[in-house]
Scaffold this motif. Structure first.
Motif, PDB file in Angstrom:
ATOM      1  N   THR A 288       0.831  -1.205   0.000  1.00 48.37           N
ATOM      2  CA  THR A 288       0.000   0.000   0.000  1.00 48.37           C
ATOM      3  C   THR A 288       0.863   1.252   0.000  1.00 48.37           C
ATOM      4  N   LEU A 289       1.909   1.243   0.823  1.00 48.51           N
ATOM      5  CA  LEU A 289       2.800   2.396   0.917  1.00 48.51           C
ATOM      6  C   LEU A 289       3.517   2.657  -0.406  1.00 48.51           C
ATOM      7  N   LEU A 290       4.001   1.604  -1.064  1.00 51.30           N
ATOM      8  CA  LEU A 290       4.762   1.778  -2.300  1.00 51.30           C
ATOM      9  C   LEU A 290       3.883   2.311  -3.430  1.00 51.30           C
ATOM     10  N   TYR A 291       2.732   1.673  -3.653  1.00 52.78           N
ATOM     11  CA  TYR A 291       1.870   2.094  -4.762  1.00 52.78           C
ATOM     12  C   TYR A 291       1.273   3.472  -4.504  1.00 52.78           C
ATOM     13  N   ALA A 292       0.788   3.704  -3.281  1.00 54.15           N
ATOM     14  CA  ALA A 292       0.211   5.007  -2.968  1.00 54.15           C
ATOM     15  C   ALA A 292       1.285   6.092  -2.966  1.00 54.15           C
ATOM     16  N   GLY A 293       2.496   5.757  -2.489  1.00 52.81           N
ATOM     17  CA  GLY A 293       3.578   6.736  -2.470  1.00 52.81           C
ATOM     18  C   GLY A 293       4.018   7.144  -3.862  1.00 52.81           C
ATOM     19  N   ALA A 294       4.164   6.146  -4.768  1.00 56.00           N
ATOM     20  CA  ALA A 294       4.561   6.466  -6.138  1.00 56.00           C
ATOM     21  C   ALA A 294       3.502   7.315  -6.826  1.00 56.00           C
ATOM     22  N   LEU A 297       3.604  10.990  -5.429  1.00 55.98           N
ATOM     23  CA  LEU A 297       4.696  11.782  -5.973  1.00 55.98           C
ATOM     24  C   LEU A 297       4.361  12.286  -7.375  1.00 55.98           C
ATOM     25  N   ALA A 298       3.885  11.382  -8.228  1.00 56.61           N
ATOM     26  CA  ALA A 298       3.538  11.778  -9.599  1.00 56.61           C
ATOM     27  C   ALA A 298       2.381  12.767  -9.614  1.00 56.61           C
ATOM     28  N   ALA A 299       1.365  12.543  -8.786  1.00 58.56           N
ATOM     29  CA  ALA A 299       0.185  13.413  -8.782  1.00 58.56           C
ATOM     30  C   ALA A 299       0.530  14.814  -8.286  1.00 58.56           C
ATOM     31  N   VAL A 300       1.405  14.921  -7.273  1.00 58.93           N
ATOM     32  CA  VAL A 300       1.758  16.236  -6.752  1.00 58.93           C
ATOM     33  C   VAL A 300       2.562  17.028  -7.776  1.00 58.93           C
ATOM     34  N   VAL A 375      -0.642   2.457 -10.466  1.00 60.57           N
ATOM     35  CA  VAL A 375      -0.177   3.809 -10.185  1.00 60.57           C
ATOM     36  C   VAL A 375      -0.791   4.797 -11.171  1.00 60.57           C
ATOM     37  N   LEU A 376      -0.871   4.411 -12.445  1.00 54.81           N
ATOM     38  CA  LEU A 376      -1.473   5.288 -13.448  1.00 54.81           C
ATOM     39  C   LEU A 376      -2.934   5.575 -13.117  1.00 54.81           C
ATOM     40  N   ALA A 377      -3.664   4.555 -12.712  1.00 54.36           N
ATOM     41  CA  ALA A 377      -5.076   4.754 -12.347  1.00 54.36           C
ATOM     42  C   ALA A 377      -5.200   5.684 -11.144  1.00 54.36           C
ATOM     43  N   TYR A 378      -4.337   5.510 -10.144  1.00 54.73           N
ATOM     44  CA  TYR A 378      -4.362   6.399  -8.985  1.00 54.73           C
ATOM     45  C   TYR A 378      -4.112   7.851  -9.395  1.00 54.73           C
ATOM     46  N   VAL A 379      -3.115   8.056 -10.246  1.00 50.69           N
ATOM     47  CA  VAL A 379      -2.756   9.419 -10.648  1.00 50.69           C
ATOM     48  C   VAL A 379      -3.910  10.072 -11.404  1.00 50.69           C
ATOM     49  N   ILE A 380      -4.495   9.350 -12.342  1.00 52.50           N
ATOM     50  CA  ILE A 380      -5.617   9.915 -13.106  1.00 52.50           C
ATOM     51  C   ILE A 380      -6.783  10.231 -12.188  1.00 52.50           C
ATOM     52  N   ARG A 381      -7.064   9.327 -11.273  1.00 56.66           N
ATOM     53  CA  ARG A 381      -8.248   9.493 -10.422  1.00 56.66           C
ATOM     54  C   ARG A 381      -8.095  10.628  -9.430  1.00 56.66           C
ATOM     55  N   VAL A 435      -3.874  12.977  -1.305  1.00 66.93           N
ATOM     56  CA  VAL A 435      -3.748  11.999  -2.394  1.00 66.93           C
ATOM     57  C   VAL A 435      -3.330  10.646  -1.844  1.00 66.93           C
ATOM     58  N   PHE A 436      -2.360  10.626  -0.933  1.00 69.20           N
ATOM     59  CA  PHE A 436      -1.880   9.355  -0.392  1.00 69.20           C
ATOM     60  C   PHE A 436      -2.994   8.599   0.315  1.00 69.20           C
ATOM     61  N   VAL A 437      -3.763   9.295   1.131  1.00 68.63           N
ATOM     62  CA  VAL A 437      -4.846   8.635   1.862  1.00 68.63           C
ATOM     63  C   VAL A 437      -5.923   8.141   0.898  1.00 68.63           C
ATOM     64  N   ASP A 438      -6.255   8.939  -0.115  1.00 72.49           N
ATOM     65  CA  ASP A 438      -7.240   8.497  -1.099  1.00 72.49           C
ATOM     66  C   ASP A 438      -6.763   7.248  -1.835  1.00 72.49           C
ATOM     67  N   CYS A 439      -5.471   7.213  -2.181  1.00 69.13           N
ATOM     68  CA  CYS A 439      -4.923   6.029  -2.855  1.00 69.13           C
ATOM     69  C   CYS A 439      -4.949   4.810  -1.939  1.00 69.13           C
ATOM     70  N   ALA A 440      -4.602   5.007  -0.669  1.00 66.91           N
ATOM     71  CA  ALA A 440      -4.586   3.885   0.270  1.00 66.91           C
ATOM     72  C   ALA A 440      -5.981   3.309   0.482  1.00 66.91           C
ATOM     73  N   LYS A 441      -7.021   4.160   0.393  1.00 62.08           N
ATOM     74  CA  LYS A 441      -8.391   3.697   0.625  1.00 62.08           C
ATOM     75  C   LYS A 441      -9.074   3.206  -0.644  1.00 62.08           C
ATOM     76  N   GLU A 442      -8.532   3.532  -1.824  1.00 64.31           N
ATOM     77  CA  GLU A 442      -9.198   3.195  -3.075  1.00 64.31           C
ATOM     78  C   GLU A 442      -9.318   1.680  -3.242  1.00 64.31           C
ATOM     79  N   LEU A 443     -10.531   1.199  -3.465  1.00 59.68           N
ATOM     80  CA  LEU A 443     -10.770  -0.238  -3.594  1.00 59.68           C
ATOM     81  C   LEU A 443     -11.088  -0.686  -5.020  1.00 59.68           C
TER      82      LEU A 443
END
Length: 507
Positions: A288-294, A297-300, A375-381, A435-443
């Motif tokens: 969770t930390l690796l995918y949400a962290g990457a 970083l890209a989203a910011v 990671v791409l889906a997280y960034v777009i979302r 962004v990190f918290v949203d990525c960590a919670k995204e199901l």
């Protein structure tokens, strides 16, 4: 499947709009117009349900309300009944229960902007209504509520977007929404064309929600005083009235946060005391930390340039880039994942064909089946979230800073990097946390795009709920809730103007 899924989705969204709208607006008026013991505590506590994802609330209540769970077992013991057949409460797996739970979790989206607007309303308007003989209820219905319509529409738009994106709570509670059917059609039937058709229907619902939200906020003018309006003087409630007001305000906090959080803490503590920490929890937390962290970083980075694009490429194109950055947030995660499957597959096929022709070898996949897709889906979302935070930060900086940088020989980009960026770290940090918290919670997107044999905290919890082993998922659920408390704590510290940046494309 489409007619039934569309019907259930419309009913769910309508019910959530009513519950979240009534609770959010009512609580905002309660803490803005009345003074009573505990009001300041309540003002902060009403934000707490934001920390709990909807699927975790459903996960907790499923076990709490099970025929053999603590609620029904306690009632039978209290009434002196012996077996589960002697007392059976209505099944929580139903559309009304899903509406109620989602509404109790999502009402803060309405509460935040509506409370801010109530506090900015000129007291003279409301006092004029009182002087004309209007009672408290009439003042609220005829003056305060119409003036709050834009804020209510904004909050409902965000809440309904979250409800449409939900897949865990709806599936756990037996509601077959469009998002649930997209996931089931692809995963259970491996029918990508069918999933894409249902996803298009879901996208049509998104467009309708955006249109309704724009209609609800637009087309009206509001007169205010030339100077800063005097805030509304709160009506003091004492004795029984104050206790009732505090109890009414704490009820959604208890049902939407305190009860599920306390249950998860108890279950996690019991599980850890007996068997220790789950063996896979560390690896799932690391994933969770690796995918949400990457993705963060890209989203910011992208959000910073999107927010600064009006100065970099001109207002016309910059405004378009800002709106495009916010489009992803309007897409449910399952719809976005289905939309990415074919382009990523084509990209992998094209890269494989090119390397085979040039070097005679076929590389491993770099899109589908890897963390790149997730990671791409997280960034777009969630790009709109970081863009909104950076926009808020840039709006607080004096324009003279950028102008001074340009007069000293720096271009717009150089002024952004050397002059404005050092002043933007608080906004960048807040955007990164959100962004990190949203990525960590995204199901939904995580379920569809995660690499094989990789679990995150959210997907682990989903699997435990599907198997009915709720106690084994309590530790992961509690960890997600603790992570979710971080942005809530930030919201408590920030001023109202910065608390709710609209993440809808129409904002």
């Amino acid at each position: 499947m489409l007619p039934d899924a569309l019907t259930q989705t419309v009913l769910l969204l309508a019910g959530v709009a009513i519950v979240a709208g009534v609770v959010g607006t009512g609580c905002a008026w309660l803490v803005s117009a009345y003074a009573f013991p505990g009001r300041r505590l309540l003002d902060v506590a009403l934000l707490l349900p934001l920390a709990v994802p909807t699927y975790i609330v459903a996960f907790a209540y499923l076990d709490l309300m099970h025929p053999l769970g603590p609620v029904q077992s306690g009632l039978r013991a209290l009434l002196g009944l012996s077996g589960p057949g002697d007392l059976r409460l209505p099944d929580i797996r139903s559309l009304p229960a899903c509406v109620l739970l989602l509404g109790l979790v999502l009402y803060p989206y309405v509460y935040l902007p509506t409370r801010a607007l109530f506090r900015m309303q000129a007291a003279t308007l409301l006092e004029a209504a009182r002087s004309l003989g209007a009672g408290p209820g009439r003042v609220f219905r005829s003056v305060a509520l119409p003036l709050a319509r834009p804020a209510i529409a904004l909050g409902l738009g965000l809440a309904l977007m979250e409800a449409l994106n939900d897949i865990g709570a709806a599936e756990f509670l037996g509601v077959r929404t469009l998002t649930v059917q997209v996931y089931a059609t692809w995963v259970n039937r491996t029918d990508l064309p069918g999933a894409a058709q249902i996803a298009l229907a879901s996208l049509a619902v998104v467009l309708v929600l955006i249109g309704v939200e724009r209609w609800g906020r637009g087309g009206r003018g509001y007169a205010t005083a030339a100077q800063r309006p005097r805030p509304l003087e709160r009506r003091r409630l004492r004795g029984t009235a104050g206790v009732i007001a505090l109890g009414l305000g704490l009820l959604p906090v208890a049902l939407g946060f305190l009860v599920p959080a306390a249950y998860l803490a108890r279950e996690a503590g019991t599980r850890i005391a007996r068997f220790g920490l789950p063996e896979r929890l560390a690896s799932e937390a690391l994933g969770t930390l690796l995918y949400a962290g990457a993705a963060t970083l890209a989203a910011v980075v992208l959000g910073l340039f999107a927010a600064a694009s009006p100065a970099l490429v001109g207002r016309r194109w910059g405004g378009l880039l800002v709106r495009l950055a916010g489009l992803g947030y309007a897409l449910p995660g399952a719809v976005l994942a289905i939309g990415l499957l074919t382009p990523l597959a084509l990209a992998d096929f094209g890269l494989s064909s090119l390397t085979r022709a040039l070097f005679g070898t076929t590389p491993a996949l770099v899109g589908l089946g890897t963390g790149t897709a997730l990671v791409l889906a997280y960034v777009i979302r969630f790009l709109g979230v970081s863009t909104g935070a950076c926009e808020a930060g840039l709006a607080r900086l004096p324009r003279s800073l950028g102008d001074a940088g340009r007069t000293l020989g720096r271009g717009a980009f150089g002024a952004l990097m050397r002059v404005q960026l050092p002043q933007l770290w608080p906004a960048l940090a807040s955007g990164a946390v959100l962004v990190f918290v949203d990525c960590a919670k995204e199901l939904p997107a995580t379920l569809l795009l995660r690499p094989l044999n990789v679990e995150t905290l959210a997907t682990h919890l989903y699997g435990e709920a599907a198997r009915g082993t709720y106690e084994d998922g309590a530790a992961a659920a509690l960890l997600i809730v603790l992570v979710g408390l971080v942005p809530v704590a930030m919201l408590m510290r920030l001023d109202p103007a910065f608390r709710m940046r609209s993440r809808l494309p129409s904002a």
